[in-house]
Design a protein around this motif. Structure first.
Motif, PDB file in Angstrom:
ATOM      1  N   ALA A   1    -114.585  -0.289  31.082  1.00 50.62           N
ATOM      2  CA  ALA A   1    -114.845   1.124  30.805  1.00 50.62           C
ATOM      3  C   ALA A   1    -113.753   1.734  29.939  1.00 50.62           C
ATOM      4  O   ALA A   1    -113.957   2.772  29.290  1.00 50.62           O
ATOM      5  N   SER A   2    -112.585   1.109  29.917  1.00 48.42           N
ATOM      6  CA  SER A   2    -111.507   1.620  29.069  1.00 48.42           C
ATOM      7  C   SER A   2    -111.546   1.045  27.662  1.00 48.42           C
ATOM      8  O   SER A   2    -110.699   1.359  26.829  1.00 48.42           O
ATOM      9  N   GLY A   3    -112.510   0.181  27.362  1.00 49.04           N
ATOM     10  CA  GLY A   3    -112.648  -0.385  26.042  1.00 49.04           C
ATOM     11  C   GLY A   3    -111.920  -1.687  25.853  1.00 49.04           C
ATOM     12  O   GLY A   3    -111.807  -2.192  24.731  1.00 49.04           O
ATOM     13  N   ARG A   4    -111.418  -2.280  26.922  1.00 47.50           N
ATOM     14  CA  ARG A   4    -110.690  -3.543  26.816  1.00 47.50           C
ATOM     15  C   ARG A   4    -111.682  -4.684  26.802  1.00 47.50           C
ATOM     16  O   ARG A   4    -112.648  -4.707  27.548  1.00 47.50           O
ATOM     17  N   ARG A   5    -111.410  -5.665  25.924  1.00 44.31           N
ATOM     18  CA  ARG A   5    -112.261  -6.852  25.839  1.00 44.31           C
ATOM     19  C   ARG A   5    -111.908  -7.779  27.000  1.00 44.31           C
ATOM     20  O   ARG A   5    -110.767  -8.194  27.169  1.00 44.31           O
ATOM     21  N   VAL A   6    -112.964  -8.144  27.737  1.00 41.95           N
ATOM     22  CA  VAL A   6    -112.770  -9.075  28.840  1.00 41.95           C
ATOM     23  C   VAL A   6    -113.163 -10.480  28.407  1.00 41.95           C
ATOM     24  O   VAL A   6    -112.481 -11.462  28.723  1.00 41.95           O
ATOM     25  N   TRP A   7    -114.272 -10.540  27.690  1.00 44.67           N
ATOM     26  CA  TRP A   7    -114.765 -11.859  27.226  1.00 44.67           C
ATOM     27  C   TRP A   7    -115.603 -11.621  25.975  1.00 44.67           C
ATOM     28  O   TRP A   7    -116.249 -10.561  25.812  1.00 44.67           O
ATOM     29  N   SER A   8    -115.625 -12.592  25.047  1.00 48.44           N
ATOM     30  CA  SER A   8    -116.486 -12.500  23.860  1.00 48.44           C
ATOM     31  C   SER A   8    -116.796 -13.893  23.350  1.00 48.44           C
ATOM     32  O   SER A   8    -116.025 -14.831  23.561  1.00 48.44           O
ATOM     33  N   ASP A   9    -117.916 -13.997  22.723  1.00 52.81           N
ATOM     34  CA  ASP A   9    -118.336 -15.232  22.049  1.00 52.81           C
ATOM     35  C   ASP A   9    -118.865 -14.839  20.667  1.00 52.81           C
ATOM     36  O   ASP A   9    -119.901 -14.165  20.575  1.00 52.81           O
ATOM     37  N   PRO A  10    -118.100 -15.199  19.622  1.00 50.57           N
ATOM     38  CA  PRO A  10    -116.886 -16.043  19.593  1.00 50.57           C
ATOM     39  C   PRO A  10    -115.665 -15.275  20.110  1.00 50.57           C
ATOM     40  O   PRO A  10    -115.679 -14.046  20.149  1.00 50.57           O
ATOM     41  N   PRO A  11    -114.607 -15.975  20.475  1.00 45.87           N
ATOM     42  CA  PRO A  11    -113.434 -15.291  21.062  1.00 45.87           C
ATOM     43  C   PRO A  11    -112.808 -14.268  20.122  1.00 45.87           C
ATOM     44  O   PRO A  11    -112.292 -13.254  20.586  1.00 45.87           O
ATOM     45  N   GLN A  12    -112.819 -14.507  18.807  1.00 47.54           N
ATOM     46  CA  GLN A  12    -112.208 -13.586  17.856  1.00 47.54           C
ATOM     47  C   GLN A  12    -113.226 -12.619  17.254  1.00 47.54           C
ATOM     48  O   GLN A  12    -113.040 -12.114  16.160  1.00 47.54           O
ATOM     49  N   MET A  13    -114.281 -12.331  17.963  1.00 49.38           N
ATOM     50  CA  MET A  13    -115.322 -11.430  17.487  1.00 49.38           C
ATOM     51  C   MET A  13    -114.729 -10.047  17.216  1.00 49.38           C
ATOM     52  O   MET A  13    -113.988  -9.494  18.035  1.00 49.38           O
ATOM     53  N   SER A  14    -115.058  -9.499  16.015  1.00 46.37           N
ATOM     54  CA  SER A  14    -114.497  -8.214  15.611  1.00 46.37           C
ATOM     55  C   SER A  14    -115.178  -7.083  16.373  1.00 46.37           C
ATOM     56  O   SER A  14    -116.411  -7.047  16.527  1.00 46.37           O
ATOM     57  N   LEU A  15    -114.359  -6.137  16.852  1.00 51.88           N
ATOM     58  CA  LEU A  15    -114.877  -4.946  17.530  1.00 51.88           C
ATOM     59  C   LEU A  15    -114.521  -3.673  16.782  1.00 51.88           C
ATOM     60  O   LEU A  15    -114.646  -2.574  17.329  1.00 51.88           O
ATOM     61  N   GLY A  16    -114.106  -3.815  15.529  1.00 47.80           N
ATOM     62  CA  GLY A  16    -113.783  -2.639  14.737  1.00 47.80           C
ATOM     63  C   GLY A  16    -112.327  -2.281  14.814  1.00 47.80           C
ATOM     64  O   GLY A  16    -111.573  -2.776  15.659  1.00 47.80           O
ATOM     65  N   ALA A  17    -111.889  -1.345  13.952  1.00 49.71           N
ATOM     66  CA  ALA A  17    -110.487  -0.970  13.873  1.00 49.71           C
ATOM     67  C   ALA A  17    -110.128   0.186  14.788  1.00 49.71           C
ATOM     68  O   ALA A  17    -109.027   0.247  15.332  1.00 49.71           O
TER      69      ALA A  17
END
Length: 555
Positions: A128-144
């Motif tokens: 809820a705070s906007g922290r990445r917990v997991w992603s596939d691919p791991p370096q997936m961009s979430l914007g600046a």
């Protein structure tokens, strides 16, 4: 004494004036008719082109409306599948984003989304705070920028609903975000990203359209990103959204396009709009080429018709002019004939009295011996003039034809010419073939030949008196050429005045002081009434008149 015919009245002149006025009215009517024909011929392809263009536009708009509806439904189904897959995992009780990624959670997510074709850019689990917990691919961009500053992120947290939006600002990619709940509270988000390609949209095939646009309820352009060839703004978004209610033309960056739009049926997301656009210029190019072809055909047809009509009109106009000229000439000749007949009657009566008186007179002295022949010669000349005028003015009757030896007719004409005083100064050469028979009126032919020979002798006498020809001569010949008898009268008197040649065969056209210009026209009329021809040829030192008549065996 017989009464001469009356002079012609104004009726013929009135007829000529009415003919000219009728001709002018006909010319104006033909011009107006031709102009109307041209307008109709050119308006027909133009109206047809406008109707074809309107029909083609309506057909394209109908096809675009169908495409927009089908694509919107396909996009709604595709997005619904994506949202359902994310929601299925988001509702798993073991998925707790705030605790961080546990081995069980990571295995479950990897098993569901590793190299999944559902999301082209990847999938991420966020707190809820906007922290990445997991992603596939791991370096997936979430914007600046921070996720908490983005509209779609806050809306999912605050309202607990799914959201479809651009990842960041207007730069994409497109994201599908669903809330993760625990204890009735949103504890995180599961986000899937789609590549923001221009076309096709996810789950959508273009179906021939040039462009497909996806808009949210605020009018923001979601796909494609960035927008091709034009700058997106609120006014343009309003015009595109209006296509859902009224498909029609729209201008994008000075490009005229036709478009239609339909709302995307997707639960949880309101007012998503899919618009399909097609270049109008490309669609009407074929119609324009066909129109130009039809227009060129009509112009060529109209041009050829105009040329043919102009040719026929000019020909008719010249025929009318020739007819008018003939009528005017006949009127003039009728007036001259009536006047000449009146004068000739009076002159002939006076000459008959003078000639009778001279026949009773005897020369009293040597001077009288000279005077009486001169008076008789002048009386004969005036008599010939009176007879010519009477013949010209009298109505022409049908020739009284019979079989004639042409040599005898020529000799009869020469006999009267030899009695002329002018014949003493002119050498007369005669070469006549025998056995040439024609079917003719002897009086008319003798008169015609007499006029030809008399003119030649008188011209030679004038040339002798003026010193032009010390030894004038006239040569008369009769010969056979094929099926014709040919009489030639030649002289060396210098020829006809060049200024007079164009009017040589017109009545009263003469350059001689003693002539009235009736001999040659009457001679040609007499010859042509027998199926022959009378022509003039200029010689180096004189003239040649050629008279041709068909022989009796060939007539």
């Amino acid at each position: 004494m017989p009464r001469p015919p009356p002079l012609p009245g104004p009726s013929l002149s009135s007829a000529l004036g009415e003919l000219a006025r009728t001709q002018q009215r006909a010319g104006r009517s033909a011009t107006v008719g031709l102009a109307l024909l041209g307008v109709v011929a050119l308006a027909s392809p133009l109206l047809g082109y406008r109707e074809d263009l309107q029909n083609a536009r309506e057909e394209v708009l109908g096809n675009l409306s169908s495409q927009a509806q089908v694509q919107a439904e396909a996009l709604g189904v595709h997005l619904g599948l994506l949202e359902a897959e994310l929601r299925r995992l988001a509702e798993h009780p073991q998925l707790i984003p705030e605790d961080g990624p546990s081995g069980l959670e990571a295995a479950m997510l990897d098993n569901a989304f590793h190299h999944s074709p559902l999301f082209s850019e990847g999938v991420a689990l966020l707190t809820a705070s906007g922290r990445r917990v997991w992603s596939d691919p791991p370096q997936m961009s979430l914007g600046a920028s921070p996720l908490t500053s983005r509209t779609w992120f806050r809306r999912v947290l605050e309202e607990g609903v799914s959201e479809i939006h651009l990842l960041e600002g207007t730069d994409g990619p497109l994201v599908v975000a669903v809330p993760v709940r625990h204890g009735g509270k949103v504890t995180g988000l599961l986000v899937g990203e789609l590549r923001a390609g221009a076309r096709p949209l996810p789950g959508v095939r273009s179906g021939g359209a040039d462009m497909s646009l996806l808009l949210d309820e605020q009018g923001q352009l979601l796909l494609p990103v960035p927008p091709p060839r034009f700058r997106w703004n609120a006014e343009l978004a309003t015009r595109v959204r209006a296509l859902a209610d009224a498909p029609g033309p729209i201008v994008l960056d000075d490009t005229h396009m036709l478009g239609a739009a339909a709302r995307v049926p997707f639960q949880g997301v309101n007012n998503l709009l899919l618009a399909v656009l097609e270049d109008e210029e490309r669609d009407i190019a074929r119609l324009r080429r066909r129109f130009l072809g039809q227009l060129l055909f009509h112009v060529a047809l109209l041009g050829s018709t105009l040329l043919l009509f102009t040719f026929l009109l000019r020909r008719s106009y010249r025929t009318l002019l020739a007819g008018e000229e003939r009528l005017r000439h006949q009127e003039t000749m009728a007036a001259l004939g009536a006047a000449s007949q009146l004068i000739a009657h009076e002159v002939k009566n006076a000459l008959n009295g003078i000639q009778a008186a001279l026949s009773l007179m005897k020369p009293a002295a040597s001077a009288g011996e000279v005077a009486l022949p001169v008076l008789r010669s002048q009386i004969q000349r005036l008599g010939h003039l009176a007879r010519s005028l009477l013949s010209f003015g009298a109505p022409r009757a049908a020739p009284a034809r019979r079989s004639c030896e042409l040599r005898l007719l020529v000799e009869e004409a020469l006999q009267s010419v030899r009695l002329l005083p002018e014949a003493e100064d002119v050498a007369l050469e005669v070469h006549l073939a025998e056995g040439l028979t024609v079917h003719a009126d002897p009086a008319l032919l003798v008169s015609a030949i007499d006029n030809l020979v008399r003119n030649a002798v008188e011209a030679g006498a004038v040339a002798h008196d003026t010193g032009l020809r010390p030894s004038p001569w006239v040569r008369v010949s009769l010969a056979r050429e094929d099926t014709e008898a040919v009489v030639r009268v030649e002289d060396n008197a210098g020829g006809v005045d060049p200024d007079l040649e164009p009017r040589l065969w017109e009545p009263f056209a003469t350059a001689r002081a003693k002539g009235v210009g009736l001999g040659l026209p009457m001679a040609r009329t007499a010859v042509e009434s027998h199926g022959g021809h009378l022509t003039y040829t200029r010689l180096p030192d004189g003239s040649r008149f050629t008279l041709r008549l068909p022989l009796e065996s060939m007539s």
